[in-house]
Structures are given as structure tokens and as C-alpha cells.
Design a protein around this motif. Structure first.
Motif, short mmCIF file in Angstrom:
data_model
loop_
_atom_site.label_atom_id
_atom_site.label_comp_id
_atom_site.label_asym_id
_atom_site.label_seq_id
_atom_site.Cartn_x
_atom_site.Cartn_y
_atom_site.Cartn_z
N ASN A 11 0.81 -1.22 0.00
CA ASN A 11 0.00 0.00 0.00
C ASN A 11 0.85 1.27 0.00
N LYS A 41 -7.16 -0.90 2.09
CA LYS A 41 -8.08 0.05 2.72
C LYS A 41 -7.53 1.47 2.67
N THR A 42 -6.22 1.60 2.93
CA THR A 42 -5.58 2.92 2.89
C THR A 42 -4.26 2.83 2.12
N ARG A 44 -0.37 4.70 1.52
CA ARG A 44 0.69 5.61 1.98
C ARG A 44 1.37 6.14 0.72
N ASN A 72 -10.11 10.40 1.95
CA ASN A 72 -10.07 9.65 3.20
C ASN A 72 -9.37 8.29 3.04
N GLU A 75 -3.47 7.24 4.19
CA GLU A 75 -3.06 7.09 5.59
C GLU A 75 -1.98 8.11 5.95
N LYS A 76 -0.94 8.16 5.11
CA LYS A 76 0.16 9.10 5.30
C LYS A 76 0.59 9.61 3.93
N LYS A 98 -7.78 13.11 5.88
CA LYS A 98 -7.56 12.59 7.24
C LYS A 98 -6.14 12.06 7.40
N ALA A 99 -5.39 12.02 6.31
CA ALA A 99 -4.03 11.50 6.33
C ALA A 99 -3.10 12.40 7.14
N GLU A 100 -2.08 11.77 7.70
CA GLU A 100 -0.97 12.55 8.24
C GLU A 100 -0.18 13.03 7.03
#
Length: 121
Positions: A11, A41-42, A44, A72, A75-76, A98-100
């Protein structure tokens, strides 16, 4: 131009952008992103900018449409660049995901890859 870097796995999407991004560059990148969003799901994202001049109008529009649709799902996001405007763009992204999101200088590539989770972080 977009170059998909060898660190791309699972990912984690790692790319290097140079020059001015065009719709043609997005045609290369979007299938990879869509495929990874189907699998995970997410995501990077490691986005390295070296001698990067930004986006042409059509490419910017494609980028905005994709980012809004998948805001959304990140993740990062590690933005790695060399110009003050690139750091400002990174700050502008933060309220829309919503990610960092974190900016690193080009001299901090290893730290960015570690932060994004390449080295088990």
C-alpha cells in the motif's frame, strides 16, 4: 514527468515528479493508484519533487478530482521537495484529508521513507 520508484510495494506508492506534470503523466499514474485502492483500505504516498515545476491546468484538475474522491483513503503522505512553495502546497493539503501529511526537504529522503513506513516504521 512521473517516475514510479522501486520502493512502490503493497500500500506504499512512491513516485518522483520532475518538470511540469501533464495529463499524460496522470494517465500513467492513475491506474496504479486505482488498483492499490482496490487492494488496500488505505494508501501511503511518497511524493518526491525534484526540479518540479507544478501541474499544467488539465493535470491539476485531474489531481484535484482524484484527491477529492479519495481524500479519506490516504493514511500518510510524505511530500519531499526543494522549494518553499512545495512546502506551502503540503500545508494546504492538510485540511482536505484525514491523512498525516508531512513535508521533507530533498536532503531528508531517507527520513521521509522511514516516516512513511518503508523501514518498518
Amino acid at each position: 514527468m512521473i517516475q514510479i520508484l522501486q520502493q512502490t510495494a503493497g500500500n506504499l506508492i512512491a513516485i518522483k515528479a520532475t518538470g511540469k506534470l501533464t495529463v499524460g503523466a496522470y494517465a500513467k499514474l492513475l491506474p496504479l493508484l486505482v488498483d492499490r485502492f482496490r487492494q488496500f483500505k488505505t494508501i501511503r504516498w511518497y511524493f518526491e519533487m525534484e526540479d518540479f515545476k507544478g501541474w499544467d491546468a488539465k493535470a491539476l484538475w485531474e489531481d484535484i478530482k482524484f484527491d477529492v474522491t479519495h481524500a479519506n483513503g490516504f493514511e500518510k503522505i510524505a511530500m519531499v521537495g526543494e522549494k518553499p512553495w512545495q512546502e506551502k502546497v503540503t500545508d494546504l493539503m492538510k485540511p482536505f484529508t484525514k491523512a498525516e501529511v508531512k513535508f521533507f526537504k530533498l536532503t531528508e529522503k531517507d527520513a521521509a521513507l522511514s516516516w512513511i513506513g518503508l523501514n518498518g516504521s
